[in-house]
Design a protein around this motif. Structure first.
Motif, PDB file in Angstrom:
ATOM      1  N   MET A   1       1.025  -0.931   0.237  1.00 54.49           N
ATOM      2  CA  MET A   1      -0.083   0.120   0.015  1.00 54.49           C
ATOM      3  C   MET A   1       0.593   1.506   0.334  1.00 54.49           C
ATOM      4  N   THR A   2       0.777   2.375  -0.801  1.00 54.79           N
ATOM      5  CA  THR A   2       1.230   3.705  -1.319  1.00 54.79           C
ATOM      6  C   THR A   2       1.311   4.567   0.082  1.00 54.79           C
ATOM      7  N   GLY A   3       1.810   5.479   0.557  1.00 45.19           N
ATOM      8  CA  GLY A   3       1.197   6.497   1.181  1.00 45.19           C
ATOM      9  C   GLY A   3       0.104   7.260   1.018  1.00 45.19           C
ATOM     10  N   GLN A   4      -0.049   7.557  -0.605  1.00 48.42           N
ATOM     11  CA  GLN A   4      -1.046   8.711  -1.134  1.00 48.42           C
ATOM     12  C   GLN A   4      -2.204   8.050  -0.857  1.00 48.42           C
ATOM     13  N   GLU A   5      -2.793   6.565  -1.392  1.00 52.18           N
ATOM     14  CA  GLU A   5      -4.359   6.725  -0.130  1.00 52.18           C
ATOM     15  C   GLU A   5      -4.748   5.687   0.596  1.00 52.18           C
ATOM     16  N   THR A   6      -4.584   5.306   1.585  1.00 53.38           N
ATOM     17  CA  THR A   6      -4.540   3.955   2.778  1.00 53.38           C
ATOM     18  C   THR A   6      -5.918   3.587   2.185  1.00 53.38           C
ATOM     19  N   ALA A   7      -6.295   2.428   3.708  1.00 52.98           N
ATOM     20  CA  ALA A   7      -7.580   2.451   3.436  1.00 52.98           C
ATOM     21  C   ALA A   7      -8.271   3.051   4.968  1.00 52.98           C
ATOM     22  N   THR A 268      -5.754  -2.370  -2.693  1.00 49.73           N
ATOM     23  CA  THR A 268      -5.729  -2.259  -1.745  1.00 49.73           C
ATOM     24  C   THR A 268      -7.234  -1.384  -1.111  1.00 49.73           C
ATOM     25  N   ILE A 269      -7.461  -0.904  -2.279  1.00 52.85           N
ATOM     26  CA  ILE A 269      -8.587  -0.472  -1.463  1.00 52.85           C
ATOM     27  C   ILE A 269     -10.007  -0.293  -2.343  1.00 52.85           C
ATOM     28  N   TYR A 270     -10.118  -1.174  -3.595  1.00 48.87           N
ATOM     29  CA  TYR A 270     -10.938  -2.088  -3.823  1.00 48.87           C
ATOM     30  C   TYR A 270     -12.096  -3.226  -3.329  1.00 48.87           C
ATOM     31  N   PRO A 271     -13.023  -2.702  -2.418  1.00 48.94           N
ATOM     32  CA  PRO A 271     -13.388  -4.046  -1.545  1.00 48.94           C
ATOM     33  C   PRO A 271     -13.535  -5.370  -2.314  1.00 48.94           C
TER      34      PRO A 271
END
Length: 305
Positions: A1-7, A268-271
């Motif tokens: 997971m990158t820093g720009q977008e997290t869960a 890591t964002i797509y449910p």
């Protein structure tokens, strides 16, 4: 997971105590892909494709609407690149090159299944090379390096990473670095709860699959200047299936983006729950995706909170 977008999920409801969408000038509203490769005629043949897609969507909805309308569309993180007070417009393309995309959304009350009219729908996404307007200094999605082009890194990494991750903020909001606002816009839903945008197929950047961000606002006031007040009843993201992304990657300028791509399954964002999670239904001519894509989705939201 990158820093720009997290869960890290956003608050399900956000009070908008001072929200104002600035209306774009008439020229900006009707400028369909001005400048660039896809100038006038960028959506050639779209009217027929759009009509076919609408008819197909209507036919499919007959058998599945009962199931869909009792499901809330999944909430996901806002990400660091949201800018309030975007332009009030349906065509957000400006001078960006890419595959023409017609995005047709329908917003319904997930409890009553009734269309949600006069809601304000925001969309924003990166361009074909993974760059967000307002944040061009951050390069490809905050990863730096001039928008996804160039030579990929090689060799074996040494040492331990230090400092903040690319994009910073751990998913928190980043302050804009410039005044560009392409591929961003807000429009109202009609009496059927429908809203349509014209844009380009998004590209990708480090750590994320191809996606579009969206918000739905209700109980605000539409004025000559735009949309003010109200509350946010949905914050989510819209996703593209792997087949369509692979097809887009063969078309310029997407084919020049050498940034490592995250697939839909790896994201890591797509449910991972299909249309309920924001997976768009896409229509395009096989082996001719460059001619344009029509994307549709019904979003179930809870306007009452």
């Amino acid at each position: 997971m990158t820093g720009q977008e997290t869960a890290r999920g956003p608050k399900h409801k956000q009070d908008l105590t001072r929200r104002k969408v600035v209306a774009a000038g008439a020229g900006a509203v009707v400028a369909a892909g001005v400048g660039g490769t896809f100038a006038a005629g960028a959506f050639a043949g779209e009217e027929t494709a759009a009509a076919e897609a609408k008819s197909a969507a209507k036919g499919k909805a007959t058998g599945t609407s009962g199931e869909a309308c009792y499901k809330l569309t999944s909430e996901t993180t806002e990400g660091p690149y949201y800018i309030d007070a975007d332009k009030l417009r349906r065509d957000v393309t400006e001078d960006q090159e890419g595959i023409p995309l017609t995005l047709r959304l329908k917003v319904i009350d997930s409890g009553s299944c009734k269309p949600l009219a006069n809601a304000a729908v925001d969309i924003w996404h990166c361009n074909a090379l993974g760059v967000y307007s307002g944040y061009e200094a951050m390069g490809s999605g905050g990863g730096g390096g001039g928008g996804g082009g160039g030579t990929p890194p090689s060799g074996t990494p040494t040492g331990s990473p230090s400092g903040p991750p690319p994009g910073g903020g751990g998913g928190g909001h980043e302050e804009p670095t410039d005044d560009e606002r392409y591929l961003r816009g807000t429009w109202r839903t009609d009496k059927k709860g429908e809203v349509e945008f014209r844009t380009v197929f998004p590209g990708w950047y480090q750590g994320r699959c191809v996606h579009i961000h969206t918000k739905v606002h209700v109980n605000g006031t539409w004025t000559d200047a735009g949309y003010e007040g109200g509350t946010t009843c949905h914050t989510g993201q819209l996703f593209f299936d792997e087949e369509s992304v692979l097809a887009s990657a063969e078309v310029e300028p997407y084919s020049t983006n050498t940034t490592a791509r995250t697939t839909l399954d790896e994201d890591t964002i797509y449910p991972g729950n299909g249309t309920e999670g924001g997976l768009l239904k896409l229509k395009y001519k096989k082996n001719a995706i460059a001619r344009g894509v029509v994307a549709t989705l019904t979003m179930g939201v809870d306007p009452a909170g």
